[in-house]
Design a protein around this motif. Structure first.
Motif, mmCIF file in Angstrom:
data_model
loop_
_atom_site.group_PDB
_atom_site.id
_atom_site.type_symbol
_atom_site.label_atom_id
_atom_site.label_comp_id
_atom_site.label_asym_id
_atom_site.label_seq_id
_atom_site.Cartn_x
_atom_site.Cartn_y
_atom_site.Cartn_z
ATOM 1 N N CYS A 249 10.243 8.464 27.540
ATOM 2 C CA CYS A 249 11.667 8.292 27.265
ATOM 3 C C CYS A 249 11.859 7.979 25.781
ATOM 4 O O CYS A 249 11.340 6.969 25.279
ATOM 5 N N TYR A 250 12.591 8.847 25.105
ATOM 6 C CA TYR A 250 12.850 8.711 23.673
ATOM 7 C C TYR A 250 14.332 8.491 23.419
ATOM 8 O O TYR A 250 15.173 8.727 24.292
ATOM 9 N N ASP A 251 14.634 8.112 22.181
ATOM 10 C CA ASP A 251 16.035 8.081 21.778
ATOM 11 C C ASP A 251 16.514 9.523 21.651
ATOM 12 O O ASP A 251 15.733 10.464 21.771
ATOM 13 N N LYS A 252 17.794 9.721 21.434
ATOM 14 C CA LYS A 252 18.366 11.074 21.409
ATOM 15 C C LYS A 252 17.811 11.943 20.277
ATOM 16 O O LYS A 252 17.819 13.167 20.386
ATOM 17 N N SER B 195 13.218 5.186 23.682
ATOM 18 C CA SER B 195 14.599 4.939 24.088
ATOM 19 C C SER B 195 14.910 3.446 24.036
ATOM 20 O O SER B 195 14.105 2.623 24.479
ATOM 21 N N PRO C 233 15.885 3.128 28.733
ATOM 22 C CA PRO C 233 15.564 4.291 29.569
ATOM 23 C C PRO C 233 16.411 4.416 30.832
ATOM 24 O O PRO C 233 16.386 5.441 31.489
ATOM 25 N N THR D 278 19.155 8.252 26.024
ATOM 26 C CA THR D 278 17.766 8.607 26.334
ATOM 27 C C THR D 278 17.597 10.108 26.484
ATOM 28 O O THR D 278 18.409 10.780 27.096
#
Length: 127
Positions: A97-100, A106, A109, A115
């Motif tokens: 899960c990452y940031d945009k 993120s 998440p 996310t």
């Protein structure tokens, strides 16, 4: 039990309930993404890309249909990792899960608005 111990126990129980709810929400979002591939992107490694088209399709299908979660492969209950056999190959898949912007993890998440999920499918030896 002294009042301070009761308060500490109640606070711990509340925190446990909060963490379980968080894991449940992450699990739901990860399952939805893995099954429908909405809300993120899929990355396949060179070893998987080298599969013949029918084997690649089988790998994608098996990742999508995976249900063999247990405490050893899913200790946090988030459904973010799996291991399958495709032909004679052990294949791993992992959801991160990452940031945009895909630059950092993120910040939350459980929130699809902040996310972007990334499903990576790889040969076990590429891990």
């Amino acid at each position: 039990m002294p009042v301070s111990e009761e308060r500490g126990y109640a606070e711990n129980q509340a925190r446990v309930a909060e963490l379980k709810a968080r894991a449940t929400q992450i699990r739901r979002l990860n399952d939805e993404f893995r099954k429908g591939r909405v809300g993120g992107m899929v990355v396949i490694t060179p070893g998987i890309r080298a599969f013949p088209p029918e084997r690649l399709a089988k790998a994608l299908q098996e990742v999508q249909a995976f249900t063999s979660f247990n405490e050893s492969n899913d200790p946090y209950g988030e459904h973010d990792f799996g291991s399958i056999e495709v032909g004679h190959h052990r294949v791993f898949w992992k959801i991160d899960c990452y940031d945009k912007t895909l630059e950092f993890g993120s910040p939350n998440p459980t929130d699809p608005d902040v996310t972007r999920r990334v499903l990576t499918i790889m040969l076990a030896e590429e891990y």
